[in-house]
Structure formats: structure tokens, C-alpha cells
Design an enzyme around this catalytic site. Structure first.
Site, PDB file in Angstrom:
ATOM      1  N   ARG A 144      -0.684  29.797 -39.970  1.00 61.75           N
ATOM      2  CA  ARG A 144       0.534  30.305 -39.217  1.00 61.75           C
ATOM      3  C   ARG A 144       0.524  31.561 -38.679  1.00 61.75           C
ATOM      4  O   ARG A 144       1.166  32.216 -37.738  1.00 61.75           O
ATOM      5  CB  ARG A 144       1.652  29.016 -39.350  1.00 61.75           C
ATOM      6  CG  ARG A 144       2.377  27.873 -39.352  1.00 61.75           C
ATOM      7  CD  ARG A 144       3.402  27.209 -39.069  1.00 61.75           C
ATOM      8  NE  ARG A 144       4.083  27.826 -38.468  1.00 61.75           N
ATOM      9  CZ  ARG A 144       5.013  27.998 -38.686  1.00 61.75           C
ATOM     10  NH1 ARG A 144       5.982  27.141 -39.004  1.00 61.75           N
ATOM     11  NH2 ARG A 144       5.436  27.590 -37.203  1.00 61.75           N
ATOM     12  N   CYS A 145       0.048  32.278 -39.709  1.00 59.98           N
ATOM     13  CA  CYS A 145       0.287  33.954 -39.621  1.00 59.98           C
ATOM     14  C   CYS A 145      -1.336  34.346 -39.116  1.00 59.98           C
ATOM     15  O   CYS A 145      -3.307  34.004 -39.205  1.00 59.98           O
ATOM     16  CB  CYS A 145      -0.136  33.905 -41.147  1.00 59.98           C
ATOM     17  SG  CYS A 145      -0.410  36.166 -41.390  1.00 59.98           S
TER      18      CYS A 145
END
Length: 117
Positions: A11-12
């Protein structure tokens, strides 16, 4: 040749960029999604020992969980306990070849491990 482990949070954006850089270079590496498979205290201590730079950089100090702990980022044991309790506090991405580890901030920093391979 030692395989690089990329401690990754999909998600980063920085973590995804580091993953793409390693893939583009055709480097042998494995992904460890540390949120799905958190590191133990012993694994964190070993990772900190291999980390380039200040071990305080391993913790995301802007996160509410960190602020609520009122912990000292300069105390490695407090950092270890905080990350074990709250794995999302671990900075990402981190590339680790078993001898040296680097935080991918910026993502290009993970390429520093390639010189040794």
C-alpha cells in the site's frame, strides 16, 4: 549470491517503487510483507544491527501509535517493542541482504545493496 529480502508494504508508494527498481535490475530477491508476517523481537534486533545509519530511522515516528507510546526512538529496545506491538510502525521499504540493510527512503537507496552482489 545472497538473496535480498525486501520488507514491503504494497500500500506504500515508496515500497512499490523499490520493488519495481529491484525487478527492473533483474535482482534475485524475496518479498516479506511484514504486516502479514510481522518480525519477531530477535529478527528486529538483527535487522537493526545490519541497518545503515541511525536505528531510530527504523520507526515511523509520525504515526499516532508511536506518539501514544511516548517512547524514545533512540532506545533500540523501545523501538523493538513498539514495532512488535504495532508492525505498521516499521519504516518501509527496507532491503536486507543478510549482512547490510538499507531503508528505501528514497526508493533508489535500496540499490546500494546491489554493489555488493
Amino acid at each position: 549470491m545472497t538473496t535480498i529480502t525486501l520488507y514491503h508494504n504494497p500500500r506504500c508508494s515508496k515500497s512499490r517503487q523499490a520493488l519495481a527498481l529491484l525487478e527492473e535490475r533483474g535482482v534475485g530477491f524475496q518479498v516479506r510483507r511484514y504486516l502479514d508476517e510481522p518480525l519477531s523481537e530477535d529478527e528486529l534486533r538483527a535487522l537493526m544491527a545490519r541497518l545503515d545509519g541511525d536505528t531510530a530511522a527504523l520507526v515511523r515516528r509520525q504515526e499516532p501509535e508511536w506518539k501514544a507510546l511516548s517512547a524514545d526512538a533512540g532506545d533500540p529496545e523501545q523501538v523493538v517493542r513498539a514495532i512488535v506491538a504495532h508492525p505498521r510502525l516499521m519504516e518501509r521499504p527496507i532491503a536486507d541482504d543478510g549482512e547490510r540493510a538499507v531503508i528505501g527512503r528514497p526508493p533508489e537507496d535500496v540499490l546500494a545493496l546491489l554493489d555488493a552482489h
